[in-house]
Design a protein around this motif. Structure first.
Motif, PDB file in Angstrom:
ATOM      1  N   LYS A 268      -0.504   3.543  -6.485  1.00 56.03           N
ATOM      2  CA  LYS A 268      -2.023   3.240  -7.905  1.00 56.03           C
ATOM      3  C   LYS A 268      -1.934   2.804  -8.707  1.00 56.03           C
ATOM      4  O   LYS A 268      -2.222   2.279  -9.132  1.00 56.03           O
ATOM      5  CB  LYS A 268      -2.605   4.635  -6.962  1.00 56.03           C
ATOM      6  CG  LYS A 268      -2.429   5.287  -5.627  1.00 56.03           C
ATOM      7  CD  LYS A 268      -3.934   5.706  -5.707  1.00 56.03           C
ATOM      8  CE  LYS A 268      -3.443   6.783  -4.160  1.00 56.03           C
ATOM      9  NZ  LYS A 268      -5.545   6.310  -3.296  1.00 56.03           N
TER      10      LYS A 268
ATOM     11  N   ILE B 280       2.532   8.700  -4.662  1.00 54.43           N
ATOM     12  CA  ILE B 280       1.736   7.355  -4.582  1.00 54.43           C
ATOM     13  C   ILE B 280       0.762   7.791  -5.445  1.00 54.43           C
ATOM     14  O   ILE B 280       0.188   7.098  -6.687  1.00 54.43           O
ATOM     15  CB  ILE B 280       1.326   7.023  -3.110  1.00 54.43           C
ATOM     16  CG1 ILE B 280       2.230   6.188  -2.552  1.00 54.43           C
ATOM     17  CG2 ILE B 280      -0.026   5.994  -3.459  1.00 54.43           C
ATOM     18  CD1 ILE B 280       2.511   5.554  -2.503  1.00 54.43           C
ATOM     19  N   LEU B 281       0.428   8.883  -5.845  1.00 55.67           N
ATOM     20  CA  LEU B 281      -0.991   9.733  -6.078  1.00 55.67           C
ATOM     21  C   LEU B 281      -0.873   9.793  -7.908  1.00 55.67           C
ATOM     22  O   LEU B 281      -1.403  10.040  -8.975  1.00 55.67           O
ATOM     23  CB  LEU B 281      -2.183  10.218  -6.131  1.00 55.67           C
ATOM     24  CG  LEU B 281      -2.986  10.966  -6.082  1.00 55.67           C
ATOM     25  CD1 LEU B 281      -3.968   9.729  -6.756  1.00 55.67           C
ATOM     26  CD2 LEU B 281      -3.769  11.519  -5.617  1.00 55.67           C
TER      27      LEU B 281
ATOM     28  N   ASP C  62       6.411  11.739  -2.506  1.00 52.31           N
ATOM     29  CA  ASP C  62       5.490  10.451  -2.127  1.00 52.31           C
ATOM     30  C   ASP C  62       4.557  11.104  -3.288  1.00 52.31           C
ATOM     31  O   ASP C  62       4.008  11.664  -3.899  1.00 52.31           O
ATOM     32  CB  ASP C  62       4.446  10.744  -0.961  1.00 52.31           C
ATOM     33  CG  ASP C  62       3.391   9.924  -0.996  1.00 52.31           C
ATOM     34  OD1 ASP C  62       3.305   8.840  -1.462  1.00 52.31           O
ATOM     35  OD2 ASP C  62       2.904  10.402  -0.413  1.00 52.31           O
TER      36      ASP C  62
ATOM     37  N   ASN D  49      -4.147  15.551  -3.386  1.00 51.90           N
ATOM     38  CA  ASN D  49      -4.771  15.450  -2.363  1.00 51.90           C
ATOM     39  C   ASN D  49      -5.513  16.638  -1.868  1.00 51.90           C
ATOM     40  O   ASN D  49      -6.597  16.141  -1.055  1.00 51.90           O
ATOM     41  CB  ASN D  49      -4.112  14.624  -1.199  1.00 51.90           C
ATOM     42  CG  ASN D  49      -3.635  13.057  -1.583  1.00 51.90           C
ATOM     43  OD1 ASN D  49      -5.650  12.329  -1.354  1.00 51.90           O
ATOM     44  ND2 ASN D  49      -2.657  12.827  -1.744  1.00 51.90           N
TER      45      ASN D  49
ATOM     46  N   THR E 274       5.694   4.887   2.178  1.00 52.94           N
ATOM     47  CA  THR E 274       5.855   6.604   2.633  1.00 52.94           C
ATOM     48  C   THR E 274       6.548   6.400   4.002  1.00 52.94           C
ATOM     49  O   THR E 274       7.536   6.587   4.714  1.00 52.94           O
ATOM     50  CB  THR E 274       4.475   7.100   2.790  1.00 52.94           C
ATOM     51  OG1 THR E 274       3.639   6.452   3.829  1.00 52.94           O
ATOM     52  CG2 THR E 274       4.052   7.491   1.245  1.00 52.94           C
TER      53      THR E 274
ATOM     54  N   SER F  32       0.590  -1.338   0.006  1.00 54.14           N
ATOM     55  CA  SER F  32       0.318  -0.424   0.276  1.00 54.14           C
ATOM     56  C   SER F  32       0.725   1.395  -0.255  1.00 54.14           C
ATOM     57  O   SER F  32       1.991   1.012   0.094  1.00 54.14           O
ATOM     58  CB  SER F  32      -0.982  -0.416   1.697  1.00 54.14           C
ATOM     59  OG  SER F  32      -0.056  -0.154   2.620  1.00 54.14           O
ATOM     60  N   GLY F  33       0.137   2.402  -0.151  1.00 54.95           N
ATOM     61  CA  GLY F  33       0.931   3.433  -0.129  1.00 54.95           C
ATOM     62  C   GLY F  33       1.383   3.813   1.063  1.00 54.95           C
ATOM     63  O   GLY F  33       2.823   4.535   1.632  1.00 54.95           O
ATOM     64  N   SER F  34       0.807   3.354   1.718  1.00 52.99           N
ATOM     65  CA  SER F  34       1.338   3.618   3.677  1.00 52.99           C
ATOM     66  C   SER F  34       2.447   2.970   4.032  1.00 52.99           C
ATOM     67  O   SER F  34       2.903   3.875   4.444  1.00 52.99           O
ATOM     68  CB  SER F  34       0.354   3.426   4.481  1.00 52.99           C
ATOM     69  OG  SER F  34      -0.940   4.351   4.222  1.00 52.99           O
TER      70      SER F  34
ATOM     71  N   GLU G 118       4.196  15.884  -1.591  1.00 52.26           N
ATOM     72  CA  GLU G 118       3.842  15.454  -3.038  1.00 52.26           C
ATOM     73  C   GLU G 118       3.872  16.418  -3.958  1.00 52.26           C
ATOM     74  O   GLU G 118       3.720  17.345  -4.018  1.00 52.26           O
ATOM     75  CB  GLU G 118       2.199  15.515  -3.041  1.00 52.26           C
ATOM     76  CG  GLU G 118       1.289  14.144  -2.001  1.00 52.26           C
ATOM     77  CD  GLU G 118      -0.191  14.912  -2.156  1.00 52.26           C
ATOM     78  OE1 GLU G 118      -0.650  14.338  -2.943  1.00 52.26           O
ATOM     79  OE2 GLU G 118      -0.534  15.470  -1.075  1.00 52.26           O
TER      80      GLU G 118
ATOM     81  N   PHE H 277      -0.908  14.147   1.567  1.00 48.74           N
ATOM     82  CA  PHE H 277      -1.556  13.085   2.317  1.00 48.74           C
ATOM     83  C   PHE H 277      -0.609  12.545   1.806  1.00 48.74           C
ATOM     84  O   PHE H 277      -0.113  12.238   0.959  1.00 48.74           O
ATOM     85  CB  PHE H 277      -2.814  13.282   1.362  1.00 48.74           C
ATOM     86  CG  PHE H 277      -3.563  11.718   2.843  1.00 48.74           C
ATOM     87  CD1 PHE H 277      -3.860  11.392   4.121  1.00 48.74           C
ATOM     88  CD2 PHE H 277      -3.383  10.580   1.125  1.00 48.74           C
ATOM     89  CE1 PHE H 277      -4.522  10.683   4.210  1.00 48.74           C
ATOM     90  CE2 PHE H 277      -3.439   9.571   1.984  1.00 48.74           C
ATOM     91  CZ  PHE H 277      -4.553   9.430   3.571  1.00 48.74           C
ATOM     92  N   HIS H 278       0.324  11.019   3.107  1.00 50.13           N
ATOM     93  CA  HIS H 278       1.137  10.392   3.043  1.00 50.13           C
ATOM     94  C   HIS H 278       0.315   8.309   3.703  1.00 50.13           C
ATOM     95  O   HIS H 278       1.265   8.274   3.655  1.00 50.13           O
ATOM     96  CB  HIS H 278       2.512  10.506   2.939  1.00 50.13           C
ATOM     97  CG  HIS H 278       2.886  12.340   2.564  1.00 50.13           C
ATOM     98  ND1 HIS H 278       2.830  11.988   1.261  1.00 50.13           N
ATOM     99  CD2 HIS H 278       3.310  13.125   3.186  1.00 50.13           C
ATOM    100  CE1 HIS H 278       3.285  13.607   0.911  1.00 50.13           C
ATOM    101  NE2 HIS H 278       3.644  14.699   2.329  1.00 50.13           N
ATOM    102  N   GLY H 279      -0.778   8.686   3.788  1.00 47.17           N
ATOM    103  CA  GLY H 279      -1.358   7.401   4.479  1.00 47.17           C
ATOM    104  C   GLY H 279      -1.509   8.202   6.192  1.00 47.17           C
ATOM    105  O   GLY H 279      -1.867   8.754   6.217  1.00 47.17           O
ATOM    106  N   TYR H 280      -1.501   6.356   6.211  1.00 49.00           N
ATOM    107  CA  TYR H 280      -2.949   5.940   8.381  1.00 49.00           C
ATOM    108  C   TYR H 280      -2.564   5.881   8.582  1.00 49.00           C
ATOM    109  O   TYR H 280      -2.249   5.110   9.444  1.00 49.00           O
ATOM    110  CB  TYR H 280      -4.142   4.869   7.414  1.00 49.00           C
ATOM    111  CG  TYR H 280      -5.372   6.048   6.432  1.00 49.00           C
ATOM    112  CD1 TYR H 280      -6.057   7.123   6.796  1.00 49.00           C
ATOM    113  CD2 TYR H 280      -4.914   5.517   4.959  1.00 49.00           C
ATOM    114  CE1 TYR H 280      -6.870   7.213   5.669  1.00 49.00           C
ATOM    115  CE2 TYR H 280      -5.922   5.984   3.604  1.00 49.00           C
ATOM    116  CZ  TYR H 280      -6.792   6.846   4.690  1.00 49.00           C
ATOM    117  OH  TYR H 280      -6.956   7.154   3.375  1.00 49.00           O
TER     118      TYR H 280
HETATM  119  C1  LIG Z   1      -0.095  10.943  -1.944  1.00 42.55           C
HETATM  120  C2  LIG Z   1      -0.367   9.674  -1.086  1.00 42.55           C
HETATM  121  N1  LIG Z   1       0.480   8.852  -0.599  1.00 42.55           N
HETATM  122  C3  LIG Z   1      -0.389   7.824   0.564  1.00 42.55           C
HETATM  123  C4  LIG Z   1      -1.267   7.239   0.554  1.00 42.55           C
HETATM  124  C5  LIG Z   1      -1.815   6.046   0.611  1.00 42.55           C
HETATM  125  O1  LIG Z   1      -2.126   5.318   0.286  1.00 42.55           O
HETATM  126  P1  LIG Z   1      -2.585   4.292   0.491  1.00 42.55           P
HETATM  127  O2  LIG Z   1      -4.193   4.156   0.998  1.00 42.55           O
HETATM  128  O3  LIG Z   1      -1.969   2.787  -0.669  1.00 42.55           O
HETATM  129  O4  LIG Z   1      -2.255   3.664   2.259  1.00 42.55           O
HETATM  130  C6  LIG Z   1      -2.196   7.991  -0.667  1.00 42.55           C
HETATM  131  C7  LIG Z   1      -3.725   7.171  -0.551  1.00 42.55           C
HETATM  132  O5  LIG Z   1      -4.489   8.035  -0.953  1.00 42.55           O
HETATM  133  C8  LIG Z   1      -1.991   9.234  -1.213  1.00 42.55           C
HETATM  134  O6  LIG Z   1      -2.526   9.476  -2.386  1.00 42.55           O
END
Ligand SMILES: Cc1ncc(COP(=O)(O)O)c(C=O)c1O
Length: 441
Positions: A273, A247-248, A245, A217, A120, A115-117, A212, A143-146
């Motif tokens: 993604k 991811i997006l 980052d 985001n 990062t 996953s993106g989370s 980003e 945004f970089h994840g949860y």
């Molecule tokens: C820039 C960015 N980083 C990290 C994430 C987290 O990715 P994930 O939802 O796959 O954990 C997202 C998710 O939208 C994102 O847009």
């Protein structure tokens, strides 16, 4: 729009799953439940009531290939025939990494995660391992994840956000230990003087900057090139690891990602993604000297049972092969031009204040914001949530799915399987929606 069968599915699922869905972000405010789909083909989704819906969410960015892309399906079948190999290496992981290293400027070595989370999180750990320092700079609106180290100040209210020059770190979840705040500095994006000052005062503590490079985001914010160049210099001069980052943003504007588009190369990047063609895979990629901190070459751990699982690796190999073909971005930019110019025309004719900012295959919509151009989070913090939600609700009634993200400014997009016909259809329905909204606002 029929919704009876979906309502029944919700009543069933909510007995066993929190809010009847697998992720908090899948909740639809207008439906008051998640959406349940039984098929995705190309640019369209079909729900259990038989509604055929044009997908302008595209799996929150995960489906640049559209749904059921034949090349992705074919490669995944190959993985299934090999035995759903999990936690084992095959020749395909290396082949995928080679392609990524050929395409992405900062990529000299790669590792995968799911996953993106996760990606990062590992990139930040590698940065801390490399520098022996702890603090990370993160920008408001990014945004970089949860997870607890980064879940701050994505879309804070202005009451909580604090002064512009030195924003508060505003957590966007409960359950986060207070002390984690000591490891993060929040700054406004796109302001070099403030960044310079923050680095000057804390350079012995700052391990990395994560950002980003195109801030999708909060819709779509493209930074000034000069700002990115100066950030690059400041990080190199002060032993700070620069982490993009992506991811997006990866593969959203071209095969060389946002870093290629902006012409500024980070030390480490995270890619997610788009890369998986709809399957769960992310990539941590970077220059050798930074990636070599990862075990067993270095002491920064990175592992996982499902990391580099063959099914998503094959999905990614198929996606990346398509992304590298010349037709891919030619088609994508045709769609982008038609969509963004069409929306600008419709919004320009309306007395409502609605704006679009888009680049490549993703874009944001802004409702009643005062600024003409959004350059950082606070420029769109006055986004009218009620209008925003009404727009998405009316579009969903017309079988076009923009995810509502709770009314926050966020990102929408299309896939390579969308056609100009789909875009024209979306534009027609936007025009009708704007007329309906003019009766309300
Ligand atoms: C820039 C960015 N980083 C990290 C994430 C987290 O990715 P994930 O939802 O796959 O954990 C997202 C998710 O939208 C994102 O847009």
């Amino acid at each position: 729009m029929e919704r009876k069968e979906g309502d029944k599915l919700y009543e069933f699922a909510r007995k066993y799953m929190v809010s009847g869905g697998s992720a908090s972000a899948r909740w639809s405010i207008s439906m008051k439940r998640p959406l349940y789909f039984k098929d995705g083909t190309g640019s369209k989704l079909t729900d259990y009531d038989g509604n055929e819906i044009i997908d302008m969410c595209c799996s929150h960015g995960g489906s640049i290939m559209g749904h059921k892309h034949p090349k992705v399906v074919e490669k995944i079948k190959e993985a299934l025939d090999m035995g759903i190999l999990c936690s084992y290496e095959t020749k395909h992981q290396g082949e995928l990494a080679q392609k990524i290293c050929e395409m992405v400027p900062s990529a000299e070595l790669c590792r995968y995660s799911c996953s993106g989370s996760e990606a990062t999180m590992h990139a930040i750990r590698a940065a801390r391992a490399h520098t022996g320092k702890d603090v990370i700079i993160k920008f408001e609106g990014h945004f970089h994840g949860y997870y607890d180290y980064v879940q701050y100040s994505w879309v804070p209210s202005l009451e909580e956000a604090g002064p512009y020059e030195r924003p508060n770190a505003v957590p966007f979840s409960s359950g986060m230990p207070e002390g984690i705040k000591d490891y993060i500095i929040i700054l406004p994006f796109n302001n070099i003087e403030i960044l310079e000052k923050a680095i000057k005062g804390n350079k012995d503590r700052i391990a990395g900057i994560i950002l980003e490079p195109i801030n999708y985001n909060i819709g779509c914010v493209v930074p000034d090139k000069e700002y990115m160049e100066q950030m690059r210099k400041l990080t190199s001069d002060n032993n700070i690891v620069l982490i993009y980052d992506e991811i997006l943003s990866a593969f959203r504007t071209g095969p060389d990602c946002a870093q290629g588009y902006l012409g500024v190369t980070p030390d480490i990047c995270t890619i997610g993604k788009c890369v998986g063609g709809g399957t769960p895979i992310s990539v941590i990629a970077g220059k050798k000297e930074f990636m070599e901190n990862i075990a067993p070459l270095g002491k920064s751990t990175h592992s996982g049972t499902y990391t580099g699982h063959l099914i998503p690796v094959m999905g990614a190999n198929a996606a990346v092969d398509e992304i590298r073909k010349p037709y891919f971005y030619e088609h994508m930019y045709k769609l982008a031009d038609r969509l963004y110019s069409g929306m600008n025309e419709i919004f320009g004719k309306s007395r409502l204040n609605i704006k679009v900012q888009g680049l490549g295959a993703r874009f944001g919509l802004y409702f009643d914001v005062k600024k003409d151009v959004i350059k950082e989070y606070r420029d769109c913090a006055d986004n009218n949530i009620e209008m925003n939600l009404k727009f998405y609700e009316l579009m969903l009634n017309k079988n076009v799915y923009f995810h509502d993200y709770g009314g926050r400014t966020c990102h929408h997009g299309f896939s390579i399987q969308h056609t100009l016909g789909d875009i024209d259809e979306v534009l027609n329905r936007i025009e009708d929606t704007v007329k309906e909204m003019e009766q309300i606002y």
